[in-house]
Design a protein around this motif. Structure first.
Motif, mmCIF file in Angstrom:
data_model
loop_
_atom_site.group_PDB
_atom_site.id
_atom_site.type_symbol
_atom_site.label_atom_id
_atom_site.label_comp_id
_atom_site.label_asym_id
_atom_site.label_seq_id
_atom_site.Cartn_x
_atom_site.Cartn_y
_atom_site.Cartn_z
ATOM 1 N N GLY A 216 0.818 -1.211 0.000
ATOM 2 C CA GLY A 216 0.000 0.000 0.000
ATOM 3 C C GLY A 216 0.852 1.261 0.000
ATOM 4 O O GLY A 216 0.547 2.226 -0.703
ATOM 5 N N ALA B 279 2.332 1.593 -3.446
ATOM 6 C CA ALA B 279 1.293 2.044 -4.378
ATOM 7 C C ALA B 279 1.126 3.559 -4.260
ATOM 8 O O ALA B 279 1.060 4.266 -5.273
ATOM 9 C CB ALA B 279 -0.022 1.327 -4.096
ATOM 10 N N GLU B 280 1.099 4.043 -3.051
ATOM 11 C CA GLU B 280 0.936 5.482 -2.815
ATOM 12 C C GLU B 280 2.122 6.276 -3.356
ATOM 13 O O GLU B 280 1.953 7.319 -3.977
ATOM 14 C CB GLU B 280 0.777 5.735 -1.314
ATOM 15 N N GLY C 190 2.168 5.679 -7.490
ATOM 16 C CA GLY C 190 0.979 5.916 -8.290
ATOM 17 C C GLY C 190 0.447 4.660 -8.960
ATOM 18 O O GLY C 190 -0.533 4.710 -9.697
ATOM 19 N N LEU C 191 1.094 3.536 -8.719
ATOM 20 C CA LEU C 191 0.619 2.261 -9.251
ATOM 21 C C LEU C 191 -0.402 1.669 -8.297
ATOM 22 O O LEU C 191 -0.297 1.850 -7.081
ATOM 23 C CB LEU C 191 1.783 1.278 -9.416
ATOM 24 N N SER C 192 -1.351 0.953 -8.824
ATOM 25 C CA SER C 192 -2.311 0.275 -7.962
ATOM 26 C C SER C 192 -1.651 -0.959 -7.347
ATOM 27 O O SER C 192 -0.617 -1.441 -7.844
ATOM 28 C CB SER C 192 -3.543 -0.153 -8.763
ATOM 29 N N VAL C 193 -2.239 -1.468 -6.299
ATOM 30 C CA VAL C 193 -1.761 -2.705 -5.680
ATOM 31 C C VAL C 193 -1.790 -3.825 -6.719
ATOM 32 O O VAL C 193 -0.857 -4.630 -6.827
ATOM 33 C CB VAL C 193 -2.614 -3.040 -4.431
ATOM 34 N N HIS C 194 -2.854 -3.848 -7.516
ATOM 35 C CA HIS C 194 -2.973 -4.851 -8.577
ATOM 36 C C HIS C 194 -1.812 -4.727 -9.574
ATOM 37 O O HIS C 194 -1.211 -5.733 -9.972
ATOM 38 C CB HIS C 194 -4.323 -4.685 -9.293
ATOM 39 N N ALA C 195 -1.484 -3.492 -9.974
ATOM 40 C CA ALA C 195 -0.383 -3.272 -10.914
ATOM 41 C C ALA C 195 0.943 -3.703 -10.316
ATOM 42 O O ALA C 195 1.784 -4.290 -11.002
ATOM 43 C CB ALA C 195 -0.328 -1.809 -11.337
#
Length: 136
Positions: free
Chosen positions: A10, A13-14, A17-22
Motif C-alpha cells: 500500500g 502504491a501510494e 501511483g501504481l495500484s496494488v494490482h499493478a
C-alpha cells in the motif's frame, strides 16, 4: 548502522501511483530487478531501491515503452554488469520513438493553435457565422 525501512504494498502504491494490482502484476511479469521480500505472514515488503526502480518503470511505461522492452531492460539490470551496451541500445531506441511521437504531437499542436486563432479572430470580428458549416 540503521536498518533500511521496509514498505508495505500500500505504501509503495501510494509512492509510485501504481495500484496494488499493478504492483502484483509487475512482480509476476518479472519487471522488478530484485525479489520482493516477504514477512513471515507472506506480506510483501519493499525497499527504497524497489520504489526507485518502480518510478523508472512508471516513466518508461507512461512514455510508451512496450512491456516486452521493459521486461528485457529489467532482465538486463538483474543480470548485473557487462550488458550496459545492450541496455543503452534499448533505451536509445525508446528515446528515438518518444522523440518521433513528440515531433508528431508538436505538428498536431501547431495545427490546433492555428485553428484556435482562426476561430478567435472570426469571433472577435463577429464573423464566425458559417465557419465550417456543413449544412450551408
Amino acid at each position: 548502522m540503521a536498518v533500511e525501512e521496509r514498505l508495505s504494498i500500500g505504501d509503495v502504491a501510494e509512492r509510485t501511483g501504481l495500484s496494488v494490482h499493478a504492483l502484483r502484476f509487475y512482480e509476476r511479469e518479472g519487471l522488478l530487478v530484485g525479489p520482493v521480500e516477504r514477512t513471515a505472514g507472506g506480506r510483501r515488503r519493499y525497499t527504497g531501491a524497489d520504489v526507485d526502480w518502480l518510478l523508472i518503470c512508471v516513466k518508461l511505461r507512461e512514455s510508451g515503452m512496450p512491456l516486452a522492452d521493459l521486461k528485457r531492460f529489467a532482465e538486463l539490470v538483474r543480470c548485473g554488469p557487462g550488458n550496459e551496451a545492450e541496455r543503452l541500445r534499448l533505451l536509445d531506441a525508446h528515446r528515438q520513438r518518444v522523440d518521433a511521437q513528440m515531433a508528431a504531437l508538436e505538428e498536431c499542436r501547431s495545427l490546433i493553435a492555428w485553428k484556435v486563432g482562426v476561430y478567435a479572430e472570426h469571433l472577435a470580428r463577429g464573423a464566425a457565422s458559417g465557419l465550417w458549416d456543413p449544412t450551408g
